[in-house]
Scaffold this motif. Sequence first.
Motif, mmCIF file in Angstrom:
data_model
loop_
_atom_site.group_PDB
_atom_site.id
_atom_site.type_symbol
_atom_site.label_atom_id
_atom_site.label_comp_id
_atom_site.label_asym_id
_atom_site.label_seq_id
_atom_site.Cartn_x
_atom_site.Cartn_y
_atom_site.Cartn_z
ATOM 1 N N GLN A 1 -1.562 -12.183 -2.091
ATOM 2 C CA GLN A 1 -2.306 -10.941 -2.293
ATOM 3 C C GLN A 1 -2.180 -10.080 -1.026
ATOM 4 N N TYR A 2 -2.163 -8.755 -1.205
ATOM 5 C CA TYR A 2 -1.943 -7.853 -0.076
ATOM 6 C C TYR A 2 -3.047 -6.807 0.023
ATOM 7 N N ASN A 3 -3.272 -6.351 1.244
ATOM 8 C CA ASN A 3 -4.104 -5.182 1.497
ATOM 9 C C ASN A 3 -3.184 -3.986 1.739
ATOM 10 N N ILE A 4 -3.455 -2.889 1.059
ATOM 11 C CA ILE A 4 -2.673 -1.671 1.233
ATOM 12 C C ILE A 4 -3.468 -0.708 2.114
ATOM 13 N N ARG A 5 -2.827 -0.210 3.168
ATOM 14 C CA ARG A 5 -3.453 0.787 4.023
ATOM 15 C C ARG A 5 -2.937 2.168 3.617
ATOM 16 N N ALA A 6 -3.872 3.026 3.197
ATOM 17 C CA ALA A 6 -3.501 4.378 2.755
ATOM 18 C C ALA A 6 -4.647 5.330 3.065
ATOM 19 N N VAL A 7 -4.339 6.599 3.215
ATOM 20 C CA VAL A 7 -5.364 7.605 3.501
ATOM 21 C C VAL A 7 -5.230 8.750 2.505
ATOM 22 N N ASP A 8 -6.392 9.354 2.200
ATOM 23 C CA ASP A 8 -6.403 10.543 1.346
ATOM 24 C C ASP A 8 -6.057 11.769 2.191
ATOM 25 N N VAL A 9 -5.215 12.600 1.658
ATOM 26 C CA VAL A 9 -4.816 13.831 2.339
ATOM 27 C C VAL A 9 -5.115 15.006 1.413
ATOM 28 N N ASN A 10 -5.868 15.986 1.926
ATOM 29 C CA ASN A 10 -6.210 17.161 1.125
ATOM 30 C C ASN A 10 -4.952 17.856 0.615
ATOM 31 N N LEU B 1 -2.797 16.647 -1.447
ATOM 32 C CA LEU B 1 -1.703 15.735 -1.793
ATOM 33 C C LEU B 1 -2.127 14.856 -2.961
ATOM 34 N N ASP B 2 -1.286 14.784 -3.969
ATOM 35 C CA ASP B 2 -1.565 13.885 -5.083
ATOM 36 C C ASP B 2 -1.508 12.437 -4.597
ATOM 37 N N GLY B 3 -2.453 11.637 -5.071
ATOM 38 C CA GLY B 3 -2.454 10.232 -4.686
ATOM 39 C C GLY B 3 -2.912 10.055 -3.250
ATOM 40 N N THR B 4 -2.299 9.135 -2.540
ATOM 41 C CA THR B 4 -2.635 8.858 -1.145
ATOM 42 C C THR B 4 -1.363 8.767 -0.315
ATOM 43 N N MET B 5 -1.536 8.764 0.998
ATOM 44 C CA MET B 5 -0.403 8.608 1.901
ATOM 45 C C MET B 5 -0.349 7.145 2.362
ATOM 46 N N TYR B 6 0.716 6.467 1.982
ATOM 47 C CA TYR B 6 0.905 5.050 2.316
ATOM 48 C C TYR B 6 1.134 4.884 3.818
ATOM 49 N N GLN B 7 0.409 3.914 4.412
ATOM 50 C CA GLN B 7 0.565 3.663 5.846
ATOM 51 C C GLN B 7 1.070 2.268 6.171
ATOM 52 N N GLY B 8 0.803 1.297 5.307
ATOM 53 C CA GLY B 8 1.267 -0.038 5.606
ATOM 54 C C GLY B 8 0.665 -1.080 4.676
ATOM 55 N N ILE B 9 1.047 -2.326 4.929
ATOM 56 C CA ILE B 9 0.620 -3.426 4.079
ATOM 57 C C ILE B 9 0.472 -4.686 4.917
ATOM 58 N N ASN B 10 -0.471 -5.547 4.567
ATOM 59 C CA ASN B 10 -0.599 -6.843 5.236
ATOM 60 C C ASN B 10 -1.145 -7.868 4.251
ATOM 61 N N LEU B 11 -0.847 -9.124 4.518
ATOM 62 C CA LEU B 11 -1.288 -10.210 3.644
ATOM 63 C C LEU B 11 -2.791 -10.428 3.753
ATOM 64 N N GLN B 12 -3.422 -10.692 2.630
ATOM 65 C CA GLN B 12 -4.822 -11.090 2.636
ATOM 66 C C GLN B 12 -4.928 -12.568 2.997
ATOM 67 N N ALA B 13 -6.105 -12.979 3.453
ATOM 68 C CA ALA B 13 -6.370 -14.401 3.639
ATOM 69 C C ALA B 13 -6.221 -15.099 2.292
ATOM 70 N N ARG B 14 -5.905 -16.385 2.329
ATOM 71 C CA ARG B 14 -5.729 -17.148 1.094
ATOM 72 C C ARG B 14 -7.018 -17.912 0.773
ATOM 73 N N GLU B 15 -7.485 -17.787 -0.450
ATOM 74 C CA GLU B 15 -8.650 -18.555 -0.887
ATOM 75 C C GLU B 15 -8.214 -19.597 -1.907
ATOM 76 N N LEU B 16 -8.487 -20.854 -1.610
ATOM 77 C CA LEU B 16 -8.183 -21.949 -2.524
ATOM 78 C C LEU B 16 -9.448 -22.351 -3.271
ATOM 79 N N SER B 17 -9.340 -22.495 -4.580
ATOM 80 C CA SER B 17 -10.443 -22.979 -5.408
ATOM 81 C C SER B 17 -10.038 -24.337 -5.966
ATOM 82 N N VAL B 18 -10.800 -25.352 -5.622
ATOM 83 C CA VAL B 18 -10.464 -26.721 -6.014
ATOM 84 C C VAL B 18 -11.559 -27.254 -6.931
#
Length: 263
Positions: free
Chosen positions: A45-54, A56-73
């Motif tokens: 799973q990933y976190n997307i870093r983006a900002v709203d720009v007046n 501009l349609d949608g958002t401005m993409y800035q980057g991506i990083n992995l989320q922590a992993r959650e294990l359910s046992v």
Amino acid sequence: MNSQASNQVTSENKLIYNNVIIDDVLTDVNGEVITLNVDGRGMAQYNIRAVDVNGLDGTMYQGINLQARELSVEILISAINAVEFRKKYERLNKILRNKNEVAIRFSDESDRYYFGIYVSSSAPKEDSNEQIITLKIMCSDPLKYTKLNTLTYANSSTIDIDSDYPVKPIIEVTFASNTDSFSIRNSTTGKTVSYKKYDAVSANIFKFDFDIGTITRGTTNVDALNGLVLTSNFEDFTIDDGNQVVITPPPQTVVIKYRGAFL
């Protein structure tokens, strides 16, 4: 699953928490503990870093990083009576109680290590001596790793490691005689670590652990972090399959240890 059929269940994915095989240790003549299911080992799973720009349609993409992993046992706990049932929980709580992240494996993937810590559990009604609960384990690092591998490395050759991603290695260097200064350079990434003697003690054996951030010297592993040249890329130094590491001046032997990283 029908909770009344526990004696018919066998587990192919036993939880191994901090080198303790939960199913085996907690199963005895008074009851059993069985790993039923594991979730969280599949797609990342990933976190997307983006900002709203007046304007501009949608958002401005800035980057991506992995989320922590959650294990359910999901595990089944059963016992012959209420007293033994409570004891199963006491023993399980003792095994899972840790202040730091620990190695976690599963018997159907025993060559991969997750590093995480138990944080919580579901709480079913306490109206039976047989219950199914779900353990939540949080892994701050979403990657999973191999055991610690060791290879004898020929200086300036191409590295052959079992890993999908760059890893922080342990590099052990032995020179033919005492050495006051030297450098370790990954010529593929351009990252360099330089060492210079900072006191009257000389040595010919050095150990750089880039994962935990230590440098030692000599056969007794004396702390030598003060010898690190400040302009070094110590915190960013990694190796990957196909990289080339050059140590100057050339040492007598080089040993590289690493844990391969996978998603």
